[in-house]
Structure formats: C-alpha cells, structure tokens
Design an enzyme around this catalytic site. Sequence first.
Site, PDB file in Angstrom:
ATOM      1  NE  ARG A   1      -2.367  -1.253   3.603  1.00  0.00           N
ATOM      2  CZ  ARG A   1      -1.844  -0.513   4.560  1.00  0.00           C
ATOM      3  NH1 ARG A   1      -1.843   0.817   4.435  1.00  0.00           N
ATOM      4  NH2 ARG A   1      -1.317  -1.045   5.635  1.00  0.00           N
TER       5      ARG A   1
ATOM      6  CE1 TYR B   1       0.424  -5.915  -1.914  1.00  0.00           C
ATOM      7  CE2 TYR B   1      -0.673  -3.881  -1.312  1.00  0.00           C
ATOM      8  CZ  TYR B   1      -0.212  -5.133  -0.971  1.00  0.00           C
ATOM      9  OH  TYR B   1      -0.391  -5.617   0.297  1.00  0.00           O
ATOM     10  N   GLY B   2      -2.467  -5.364  -4.471  1.00  0.00           N
ATOM     11  CA  GLY B   2      -3.783  -5.587  -3.886  1.00  0.00           C
ATOM     12  C   GLY B   2      -4.395  -4.432  -3.141  1.00  0.00           C
TER      13      GLY B   2
ATOM     14  CE  LYS C   1      -6.278  -3.675   4.549  1.00  0.00           C
ATOM     15  NZ  LYS C   1      -6.612  -4.402   5.781  1.00  0.00           N
TER      16      LYS C   1
ATOM     17  CG  HIS D   1      -7.950  -2.931   9.911  1.00  0.00           C
ATOM     18  ND1 HIS D   1      -6.657  -2.590  10.213  1.00  0.00           N
ATOM     19  CD2 HIS D   1      -7.858  -3.957   9.027  1.00  0.00           C
ATOM     20  CE1 HIS D   1      -5.818  -3.372   9.565  1.00  0.00           C
ATOM     21  NE2 HIS D   1      -6.522  -4.207   8.836  1.00  0.00           N
TER      22      HIS D   1
ATOM     23  CB  SER E   1      -1.300  -4.946   8.205  1.00  0.00           C
ATOM     24  OG  SER E   1      -2.482  -4.402   7.685  1.00  0.00           O
ATOM     25  CB  ALA E   2       2.190  -7.923   9.451  1.00  0.00           C
ATOM     26  CB  CYS E   3      -0.149  -7.112  14.633  1.00  0.00           C
ATOM     27  SG  CYS E   3       0.990  -5.727  14.465  1.00  0.00           S
TER      28      CYS E   3
ATOM     29  CB  THR F   1      -4.447 -13.959   9.261  1.00  0.00           C
ATOM     30  OG1 THR F   1      -4.778 -12.821   8.453  1.00  0.00           O
ATOM     31  CG2 THR F   1      -4.878 -15.218   8.533  1.00  0.00           C
ATOM     32  CG  ASN F   2      -0.969 -16.235  12.763  1.00  0.00           C
ATOM     33  OD1 ASN F   2      -1.175 -16.648  11.620  1.00  0.00           O
ATOM     34  ND2 ASN F   2       0.244 -15.915  13.187  1.00  0.00           N
TER      35      ASN F   2
ATOM     36  CG  ASP G   1      -8.247  -7.196   6.705  1.00  0.00           C
ATOM     37  OD1 ASP G   1      -7.427  -6.864   7.577  1.00  0.00           O
ATOM     38  OD2 ASP G   1      -8.361  -6.588   5.630  1.00  0.00           O
TER      39      ASP G   1
ATOM     40  NE  ARG H   1      -0.377  -8.550   2.125  1.00  0.00           N
ATOM     41  CZ  ARG H   1      -1.099  -8.004   3.107  1.00  0.00           C
ATOM     42  NH1 ARG H   1      -2.215  -8.578   3.500  1.00  0.00           N
ATOM     43  NH2 ARG H   1      -0.687  -6.902   3.698  1.00  0.00           N
TER      44      ARG H   1
ATOM     45  NE  ARG I   1       4.400  -8.157  15.095  1.00  0.00           N
ATOM     46  CZ  ARG I   1       5.038  -9.306  15.327  1.00  0.00           C
ATOM     47  NH1 ARG I   1       5.952  -9.362  16.272  1.00  0.00           N
ATOM     48  NH2 ARG I   1       4.772 -10.381  14.616  1.00  0.00           N
TER      49      ARG I   1
ATOM     50  CG  PHE J   1       1.863 -19.282  17.733  1.00  0.00           C
ATOM     51  CD1 PHE J   1       1.750 -18.378  16.680  1.00  0.00           C
ATOM     52  CD2 PHE J   1       3.131 -19.549  18.227  1.00  0.00           C
ATOM     53  CE1 PHE J   1       2.870 -17.774  16.123  1.00  0.00           C
ATOM     54  CE2 PHE J   1       4.256 -18.946  17.686  1.00  0.00           C
ATOM     55  CZ  PHE J   1       4.128 -18.063  16.628  1.00  0.00           C
ATOM     56  N   GLY J   2      -1.661 -20.865  19.552  1.00  0.00           N
ATOM     57  CA  GLY J   2      -2.822 -21.529  20.146  1.00  0.00           C
ATOM     58  C   GLY J   2      -2.980 -21.280  21.627  1.00  0.00           C
ATOM     59  CD  GLU J   3      -0.224 -23.057  24.640  1.00  0.00           C
ATOM     60  OE1 GLU J   3      -1.252 -23.023  25.366  1.00  0.00           O
ATOM     61  OE2 GLU J   3       0.350 -24.116  24.326  1.00  0.00           O
TER      62      GLU J   3
END
Length: 641
Positions: free
Chosen positions: A100, A249-250, A258, A278, A300-302, A305-306, A325, A419, A450, A544-546
């Site tokens: 972006r 780019y997307g 967005k 968001h 983003s990237a924090c 999605t996980n 998202d 991506r 973060r 993660f899963g925790e």
Amino acid sequence: MVIVFIPHRRLNTCRRCGGLLVPRRGLHSMLNSKLPNLELAEFVAASTRLCRPESVHVCDGSERENATLLALMQEQGVLRPLEKYHNCWLARTDPRDVARVESRTVLVTASEQDAVPRTSTGAPSQLGRWMSESDFEKAFQDRFPGCMEGRTMYVIPFSMGPLRSPLARFGVQLTDSPYVVASMRTMTRMGTAVVDALEGEPFVKCLHSVGQPLPLTEPLVNGWACDPERTLIAHLPARREIVSYGSGYGGNSLLGKKCFALRIASRIARDEGWLAEHMLIVGVTNPVGRKKYMAAAFPSACGKTNLAMMNPSLPGWKIECVGDDIAWMKFDDEGRLRAINPEAGFFGVAPGTSLKTNPNAMHTIRSNTLFTNVAERSDGGVYWEGIGEDVPSDVSITSWLNEPWSPGDKTPAAHPNSRFCVPASQCPSIDPQWESARGVPIEAIIFGGRRPHGVPLVYQSYDWQHGVFIGAGMRSESTAAAEHKGKQIMNDPFAMRPFFGYNFGDYLSHWLSMSRRTPARLPKIFHVNWFRRDAEGNFLWPGFGENSRVLEWIFNRSDEAGDEEDGAVATPVGYIPLPDAINLSGLSVPPDMPELFSIPKDFWRQEVEDLGTYLTQQVNKDLPQEISRQLAALRGRIEQI
C-alpha cells in the site's frame, strides 16, 4: 461470458482531445442491454470515452471466465502455475509495486477538515492525507485520458457482504488488470447475480488503471504493468467514488478491500449510524457448548489472521472464523451489535505463516490460491520466511525477485509483504454463520498490537468510554504492509490509521455516541499484547494456540451478568486477571505472569505523555472532551502506583 466489444475503428474520435465520440444509440444501447442499472451503464460509457479501452468486458464471475483470464495472464507472463497444488498461481510484481502506498492515498473533500484534523504544529496529518478537489481534478486529467488504450476494460459488479444481507453494499470496479479481476472474484461476491441485484440500487463507483496503455514504451518487469512514479489512490466519500491509478498491488488495486470496505464504508457508516472497522471476527465456543462472537482490531501483520484461524490449545474449546480483516457492525432492533465480514476471501501475509503458527491457513491455501511475491520451489511449491518446511536438497528456490536463492542469503526469499489470496469458504475452521444475513452478535471487542515493553498481556476497559480511549491510544511496531521501513513504535488508533474515511476526531465522537443508543447492549472492550519481551529480548508469552487461554478469560469477563471484578483486579490501566484467573494447565514452561502483568510506572508515565502529545498535535481541536477526560484520569491513576 458477457463481452461487449468496442473496437476503435467503429468509433469517431474528437480531433481536439482524442476522446471517443460515441453515439448515444451506440455504446449506451449496448451497455443498457447488459446493465439494467442506468447509472451503471452511464458510468461505464463515460469511463470508456475517457480511458479509451480497445474493448469492454462485463464480468459474470463464472468458472469459465476465471479460467480464461488465468490462461491469458499465463500467456502474458504475469502468472505461473504452481504444479504442486490444485489451481494455484504465482505472480511476481514489479519490485516498485509491492505494498500500500500511503503517501499517495488521499481523501478528496471540499474542506480539509472533513478529511483530517488540522494539526497543532501545522505539519501534515498522520491520520490521513487530503487533496483538494481542484488538485484532484488536475491529477485525474493528467492520468486517465487514454490510460487503457490497447487494453480491455473489465466491468466488475461486486457485493461487499452476502447478497441478501441488509448490511451488504454494492460496488462496481472498472479496471484494465485481469489480475484484479481474478483477485476480486475471490475477495468479493462478484458477477451476474450482482448485476441483477443492482437494478435501481446505489453503488460505489471504482475506477482503476495500471497506467500502461499499449503499445508499451518500455518493457515491463515480470510482465507486471504499473506506473509507480504517478500512483494515486483517491477517495471521494461525498460522491461514493474511488479512483486508483498506477499500481496493480492488492491494497491499491482491489478497491473493494481497504478503499471501499474501510475508507468509504466508514464514512457511510457514520452517516447511517453503524461501524466499518479493521477487525477480525471469531466465534468462540467453550467446553459446554456456549458460543460467543468477538471482534478484534490489530494492525496488519500483527497476528490478526493467526487469531482468526486459531487452533486453541485448551481442551474442549473451539474457535471458528467469520472474517480475518474487516467487520461491518450495526445494532439490531434489540440493541445487539451484529457484524458481517464484507469480504469473501483472505488476502493474508505469507511470511511467518506455517503449520505451527496457523495450520488452518496452510490447509486453506493448498488450492485455488493466487500467491503474490512469494518464493517458488522447483517442485512447483511455494516458500517464504517462517514457513517451517524443510526443502529437499534436490529442490531449488527462486526468490520473489526471480533470482536463485539459498538459506543464508542476505535478501529474503519472499517479500515481507508477500500475499496469498484464497476463498474464505476453504478454511477448515470457517464459522457456520460466516455468511449470515443478519450478522453475528458481538459480545467482546479486542484491541491489540506489538508492544515489546510495559503493556500487560490483557486488560479490560472500565466502561465503553474508557474502551474507546484505549482504541484511540493503540500503538504498535510498524509492519511491511505499507512503505514504512524498520520496526518503530507507531500510533495506530483502532488499527485504522491508514484507513479513516473522515476526520478522526469525528470518528471518535461517532464511537462514543454508541453508548447513547437506545437500546444498546454494548460489547465489553479489551486490550491484548502477545508480544511483550523480557530483558534478553525473548517473548514472555508463548502465543499462537496458547492465546486461547487469554480468550477464555475474555469470554468469561464478557458476560452481562456477574460481579464487575469477578476474576479481575482494578489497576491504573484497566481490569487485569487475578493471579490464578488465566488457565496455565498443560504448559510445559509456565510464563512469568507477574512480569507479563506488571505496570511499570516510568513506562506508563512516558506512555501517557506520548499519547497526550500525539492527540494534542494530531487531533488538536477536533479531540472530543471525553477523550481528554480519559487521558487526565489515566495520568492521575498512574501517579498513584
């Protein structure tokens, strides 16, 4: 497949400007027969006269159409098939077009203050960029006349949200990029059904061009058409229009994402009394079968999605994904805040995604996926940093720069913002209600980012107003999704800093106004931080899963009934869990919980000062009094530590 051909030789051309002079009975009659919405037909006709494409194609969204476009892009050198998977493809962009472009993304309004607050320093706002209507018109006329010559203009009718949902909104994107068509087919509900539903309905007008008319004046890099030196992504919220030029780019070219779903939709939401955010949406079910839905906002990237696709480590718990998202949320007649995911696919960051961090994503992307700027294995697979897969010695890797790559090379194999674009329906943990027309009821809203130091693992706001203040004060390390470099701590209120469609001060007032709605069963608001580190730089929390252990506490705390301090203790920043309230059973190495929940006075003194400076400078006179009151209250509580 619906195609309208408009060859140049059948059209008259204006000698003065070169524009197409199309008889009303010519182009209009052809389009009207295919497009029952008169406003849409005129939008396409006017854009055709301006951009001068060789032909116009009205997308029907069919499998046949998609296969044809994929084959066309393979022939053009834009895509490569990935033989290891089913119907998966790889695109490599021009290295100048990878993220972006916030510096060239603008809001066009009559007044600057409609778009962004006027800073106290006179410096440009960090909460969006404004362009005057006159400057936009000049920039538009400098770019778009003739920009699609030699190319096909694709007409993409799309719905953001399930077609039958009262929360859904329509858009139509015109583009000269088949890559955009294929991606929009995945990310939205697109095609003939939308054309039928559009009759007489309003829609957001989206005009996009890569800015490379044919014949080319110089060769493309990787077959990727773009004009990065003149890229412009403009939003005209009062007219419900988006104009994008120069990038394929997307985030810059998939205008339903967005641009529409956040910037334009947030303005529509303000006007109509709902929220466009968001945020991911998940359904969380406890061991006795009780289910709650939560929305969460992370930059983003924090880990958004996980979290959306998490496999919980706690026995008996289930987490299902509604969206990863974006959330559109509106109060129903009973006062419940209901949410839909307006998207139909995932446009996720690849690096760091693995069977350890996100097994559901890894299973999702093994078919019908369009990868962009990841590395390619010689056996037809994909590779990126953190994928967690051993590569056999006889398999070579080609980087996103189309160069041989080996572990230990100084440059990354995949671009940090590479991506995957994949249908959400393929996710193994997709929620059964993910396409509910009514939306799912939200009982908790989670903010996060973060923060390597000082910020507790989880805390809860005292009330709605305090929760809005927590959202306003979000800070996080910058990410690769935009053109920022390095890991600096940045203010990212509501994880919306690049995505506001109007003045952030008014946005805060809109959020605060939700508490005055009648009826309103307001969700509880929380803040999480999976990324706190110790003195040696190691993560204090396993993640993660925790993270399901933290969601369990949030789940229990979000009950409407019960003691306000049940399982929690009041602190200067909010309620935090009592020492035994987070379930740590089964962890081989218990985390340092006192450190995870410590609230260092010096850190928070500085946090308050930094936040106060930021709000004073950036929001200035548009800052609601309630936010100033919340800041003063936090400052006072910190001094009592």
